[in-house]
Scaffold this motif. Structure first.
Motif, PDB file in Angstrom:
ATOM      1  N   HIS A  14       0.913  -1.113   0.049  1.00 22.68           N
ATOM      2  CA  HIS A  14       0.050   0.019   0.046  1.00 22.68           C
ATOM      3  C   HIS A  14       0.794   1.377  -0.080  1.00 22.68           C
ATOM      4  O   HIS A  14       2.004   1.136   0.702  1.00 22.68           O
ATOM      5  CB  HIS A  14      -1.110   0.030   1.206  1.00 22.68           C
ATOM      6  N   GLU A  16       0.513   5.464   0.412  1.00 25.87           N
ATOM      7  CA  GLU A  16      -0.181   6.618   0.984  1.00 25.87           C
ATOM      8  C   GLU A  16      -0.561   7.495  -0.248  1.00 25.87           C
ATOM      9  O   GLU A  16      -1.678   7.607  -0.274  1.00 25.87           O
ATOM     10  CB  GLU A  16       0.976   7.358   1.694  1.00 25.87           C
ATOM     11  N   HIS A  17       0.295   7.922  -1.107  1.00 21.62           N
ATOM     12  CA  HIS A  17       0.024   8.299  -2.395  1.00 21.62           C
ATOM     13  C   HIS A  17       1.180   8.261  -3.325  1.00 21.62           C
ATOM     14  O   HIS A  17       2.369   8.120  -2.854  1.00 21.62           O
ATOM     15  CB  HIS A  17      -0.484   9.854  -2.176  1.00 21.62           C
ATOM     16  N   PRO A  18       0.818   8.195  -4.560  1.00 21.52           N
ATOM     17  CA  PRO A  18       1.914   7.717  -5.565  1.00 21.52           C
ATOM     18  C   PRO A  18       3.062   8.897  -5.534  1.00 21.52           C
ATOM     19  O   PRO A  18       2.672  10.012  -5.137  1.00 21.52           O
ATOM     20  CB  PRO A  18       1.067   7.624  -6.790  1.00 21.52           C
ATOM     21  N   TYR A  25       2.689  14.421 -14.290  1.00 22.42           N
ATOM     22  CA  TYR A  25       1.357  14.066 -14.830  1.00 22.42           C
ATOM     23  C   TYR A  25       1.228  14.850 -15.917  1.00 22.42           C
ATOM     24  O   TYR A  25       0.359  14.399 -17.193  1.00 22.42           O
ATOM     25  CB  TYR A  25       0.412  14.551 -13.885  1.00 22.42           C
ATOM     26  N   VAL A  66      -2.710   5.090 -18.766  1.00 18.81           N
ATOM     27  CA  VAL A  66      -3.746   5.543 -17.983  1.00 18.81           C
ATOM     28  C   VAL A  66      -3.914   4.526 -16.856  1.00 18.81           C
ATOM     29  O   VAL A  66      -3.927   4.893 -15.742  1.00 18.81           O
ATOM     30  CB  VAL A  66      -5.203   5.738 -18.596  1.00 18.81           C
ATOM     31  N   VAL A  67      -3.791   3.345 -17.020  1.00 16.93           N
ATOM     32  CA  VAL A  67      -4.134   2.115 -16.159  1.00 16.93           C
ATOM     33  C   VAL A  67      -2.915   2.114 -14.867  1.00 16.93           C
ATOM     34  O   VAL A  67      -3.196   2.366 -13.802  1.00 16.93           O
ATOM     35  CB  VAL A  67      -4.292   0.820 -16.529  1.00 16.93           C
ATOM     36  N   LEU A  69      -0.310   4.563 -14.635  1.00 19.97           N
ATOM     37  CA  LEU A  69      -0.004   5.981 -14.116  1.00 19.97           C
ATOM     38  C   LEU A  69      -1.091   6.852 -13.509  1.00 19.97           C
ATOM     39  O   LEU A  69      -0.881   7.283 -12.247  1.00 19.97           O
ATOM     40  CB  LEU A  69       0.803   6.788 -14.939  1.00 19.97           C
ATOM     41  N   PHE A  70      -2.262   6.858 -14.244  1.00 16.31           N
ATOM     42  CA  PHE A  70      -3.147   7.909 -13.763  1.00 16.31           C
ATOM     43  C   PHE A  70      -4.192   6.994 -12.468  1.00 16.31           C
ATOM     44  O   PHE A  70      -4.466   7.596 -11.791  1.00 16.31           O
ATOM     45  CB  PHE A  70      -4.170   8.236 -15.005  1.00 16.31           C
ATOM     46  N   MET A  71      -4.271   5.428 -12.739  1.00 22.98           N
ATOM     47  CA  MET A  71      -5.189   4.787 -11.785  1.00 22.98           C
ATOM     48  C   MET A  71      -4.319   4.228 -10.786  1.00 22.98           C
ATOM     49  O   MET A  71      -4.614   3.579 -10.020  1.00 22.98           O
ATOM     50  CB  MET A  71      -5.707   3.725 -12.687  1.00 22.98           C
ATOM     51  N   HIS A  72      -2.791   4.680 -11.009  1.00 25.54           N
ATOM     52  CA  HIS A  72      -1.799   4.287 -10.139  1.00 25.54           C
ATOM     53  C   HIS A  72      -1.778   2.656  -9.622  1.00 25.54           C
ATOM     54  O   HIS A  72      -1.202   2.403  -8.414  1.00 25.54           O
ATOM     55  CB  HIS A  72      -2.124   4.953  -8.643  1.00 25.54           C
ATOM     56  N   LEU A  73      -2.133   1.918 -10.632  1.00 27.05           N
ATOM     57  CA  LEU A  73      -1.818   0.341 -10.326  1.00 27.05           C
ATOM     58  C   LEU A  73      -0.377   0.008 -10.329  1.00 27.05           C
ATOM     59  O   LEU A  73      -0.178  -0.965  -9.773  1.00 27.05           O
ATOM     60  CB  LEU A  73      -2.653  -0.270 -11.865  1.00 27.05           C
ATOM     61  N   ASP A  76       0.404   0.299  -6.672  1.00 25.86           N
ATOM     62  CA  ASP A  76      -0.458  -0.266  -5.663  1.00 25.86           C
ATOM     63  C   ASP A  76      -0.326  -1.653  -5.623  1.00 25.86           C
ATOM     64  O   ASP A  76       0.634  -2.270  -6.160  1.00 25.86           O
ATOM     65  CB  ASP A  76      -2.189   0.165  -6.051  1.00 25.86           C
ATOM     66  N   SER A  77      -1.295  -2.197  -4.750  1.00 24.52           N
ATOM     67  CA  SER A  77      -1.075  -3.714  -4.486  1.00 24.52           C
ATOM     68  C   SER A  77      -1.313  -4.367  -5.550  1.00 24.52           C
ATOM     69  O   SER A  77      -2.107  -4.175  -6.706  1.00 24.52           O
ATOM     70  CB  SER A  77      -2.212  -4.281  -3.256  1.00 24.52           C
ATOM     71  N   LEU A  80      -4.461  -6.068  -6.718  1.00 24.85           N
ATOM     72  CA  LEU A  80      -5.590  -5.165  -7.587  1.00 24.85           C
ATOM     73  C   LEU A  80      -5.139  -5.473  -9.085  1.00 24.85           C
ATOM     74  O   LEU A  80      -5.954  -5.419  -9.913  1.00 24.85           O
ATOM     75  CB  LEU A  80      -5.289  -3.751  -7.380  1.00 24.85           C
TER      76      LEU A  80
ATOM     77  N   LEU B  74      -6.390  13.929 -17.194  1.00 27.37           N
ATOM     78  CA  LEU B  74      -5.250  14.722 -16.675  1.00 27.37           C
ATOM     79  C   LEU B  74      -5.932  15.576 -15.428  1.00 27.37           C
ATOM     80  O   LEU B  74      -5.131  15.719 -14.429  1.00 27.37           O
ATOM     81  CB  LEU B  74      -4.857  15.640 -17.659  1.00 27.37           C
ATOM     82  N   VAL B  77      -6.605  13.512 -12.266  1.00 30.24           N
ATOM     83  CA  VAL B  77      -5.449  12.822 -11.482  1.00 30.24           C
ATOM     84  C   VAL B  77      -4.909  14.143 -10.738  1.00 30.24           C
ATOM     85  O   VAL B  77      -4.128  14.102  -9.827  1.00 30.24           O
ATOM     86  CB  VAL B  77      -4.536  12.450 -12.606  1.00 30.24           C
ATOM     87  N   HIS B  84      -4.728  14.158  -2.302  1.00 30.08           N
ATOM     88  CA  HIS B  84      -3.802  13.360  -1.253  1.00 30.08           C
ATOM     89  C   HIS B  84      -2.587  14.226  -0.496  1.00 30.08           C
ATOM     90  O   HIS B  84      -2.095  14.041   0.547  1.00 30.08           O
ATOM     91  CB  HIS B  84      -2.989  12.448  -2.302  1.00 30.08           C
ATOM     92  N   LEU B 177     -10.711   6.437 -10.122  1.00 30.97           N
ATOM     93  CA  LEU B 177     -10.541   5.180 -10.663  1.00 30.97           C
ATOM     94  C   LEU B 177     -11.428   5.080 -11.652  1.00 30.97           C
ATOM     95  O   LEU B 177     -11.672   4.543 -12.790  1.00 30.97           O
ATOM     96  CB  LEU B 177     -10.520   3.966  -9.596  1.00 30.97           C
ATOM     97  N   HIS B 180     -11.148   7.530 -14.633  1.00 30.97           N
ATOM     98  CA  HIS B 180     -10.064   6.937 -15.629  1.00 30.97           C
ATOM     99  C   HIS B 180     -10.616   6.118 -16.424  1.00 30.97           C
ATOM    100  O   HIS B 180     -10.368   5.526 -17.688  1.00 30.97           O
ATOM    101  CB  HIS B 180      -8.849   6.580 -14.969  1.00 30.97           C
TER     102      HIS B 180
END
Lengths: 128, 198
Positions: A14, A16-18, A25, A66-67, A69-73, A76-77, A80, B74, B77, B84, B177, B180
């Motif tokens: 996990h 906290e934030h990317p 961005y 997008v998945v 970097l924008f959705m932070h996958l 993340d874990s 997910l 954009l 995000v 955050h 989420l 996006h």
């Protein structure tokens, strides 16, 4: 459940934030725009058999950006990512199956022939 | 740089159940839109009474709406970044920008649907292209509309005295989420429907 056997909320995979910055961005947004412009340009060019694979590759790259970097996958874990990719592959499998079954005249005629054969077998069985 | 405190409950996965639910929902939505896109592809290029895709689709206009939706991603995000990093002003501005860009995209969709219906008399029951196209893009547009309502409710809630509370970052990220995902579905639809020739 003990702390050893259970996983604490903030523990595993996990963030906290990317760590991505605002500038990063915006750069990602620029990259996505450039790829879209390239797709558009390609659609107007006479690329023959190259066009469709090229367009699919470019849209796949945008999708992944997008998945991840924008959705932070990416940050993340892994669970997910596995969940989403599983759904995605299931969707692709479904699309391929639907297109193979219904996608062209030959397959439709094959389906109709199969149905005719099945009803003929059923009729013979009823007679017997 | 302040971070948003997490008030998450214990879970066996180490992931907030609400976030897990959103990702499972999005995985499910892949199947939903996959089936709609596959249905469209079955009829793509098939001989049928017109009007057909080549007759009606306007690539330049749709490219503009695609750019708008990309920019909304954009903006979203950046709203998540603001949430955050305990920057409520930044969060609200970019949430509003996302909403406005989403509404602009919907405006493009409405224009397209009306243009097809009035100029080309393409309806849901005109032919298989019309049925598949309207259902697929109509459902996508509905998802964008739901997303706009979702974000607007977050924006209004953030204007209360306590804002979105201690889980501001979580709430905005979860909404992000969904937003996006709506964008990546359009990435696929734009390529498959508008760019790839029959």
């Amino acid at each position: 459940m003990s702390m050893e056997t259970g996983q604490h909320a903030e523990g595993v995979g996990h963030v906290e934030h990317p760590p991505t910055t605002i500038r990063q961005y915006v750069m990602i947004g620029v990259v996505l725009t450039v790829i879209t412009a390239l797709e558009l340009a390609a659609s107007y060019m006479d690329l023959g058999a190259l066009l469709i694979p090229l367009l699919l590759i470019m849209s796949a790259i945008k999708f992944a950006i997008v998945v991840a970097l924008f959705m932070h996958l990416r940050f993340d874990s892994p669970l997910l990512a596995r969940l989403f990719v599983f759904g995605l592959f299931l969707a692709i499998f479904l699309m391929v199956a639907v297109l193979l079954i219904f996608g062209n005249d030959d397959s439709r005629r094959a389906g109709e022939a199969g149905e005719a054969a099945a009803s003929a077998v059923a009729s013979v069985g009823a007679l017997i | 740089m302040a971070t948003t405190p997490q008030t998450m409950h214990h879970t066996t996965t180490g992931i907030d159940n609400r976030k897990l639910l959103m990702w499972i929902f999005l995985a499910n939505e892949c199947l939903f839109f996959g089936s709609l896109i596959a249905t469209y592809l079955i009829f793509k290029g098939e001989p049928m009474p017109g009007p057909l895709a080549d007759d009606v689709l306007n690539i330049p206009v749709t490219s503009a709406s695609t750019f708008v939706l990309l920019m909304s991603s954009l903006a979203m995000v950046l709203a998540v970044y603001g949430a955050h990093h305990a920057r409520p002003g930044m969060m609200k501005v970019w949430l509003l920008a996302t909403i406005l860009l989403g509404l602009t995209f919907l405006g493009f969709q409405v224009y397209e649907f009306r243009h097809f219906a009035h100029e080309y008399h393409l309806g849901l029951s005109t032919n298989q292209f019309g049925a598949a196209f309207y259902v697929m893009t109509g459902f996508h547009g509905t998802h964008v509309g739901v997303g706009v309502i979702y974000l607007a409710s977050l924006l209004f809630a953030s204007m209360r005295r306590n804002g979105l509370g201690r889980e501001t970052g979580f709430h905005v990220e979860t909404a992000g989420l969904y937003w996006h995902f709506v964008d990546i579905v359009w990435i696929v639809i734009f390529t498959v429907v508008y760019l790839i020739p029959a």
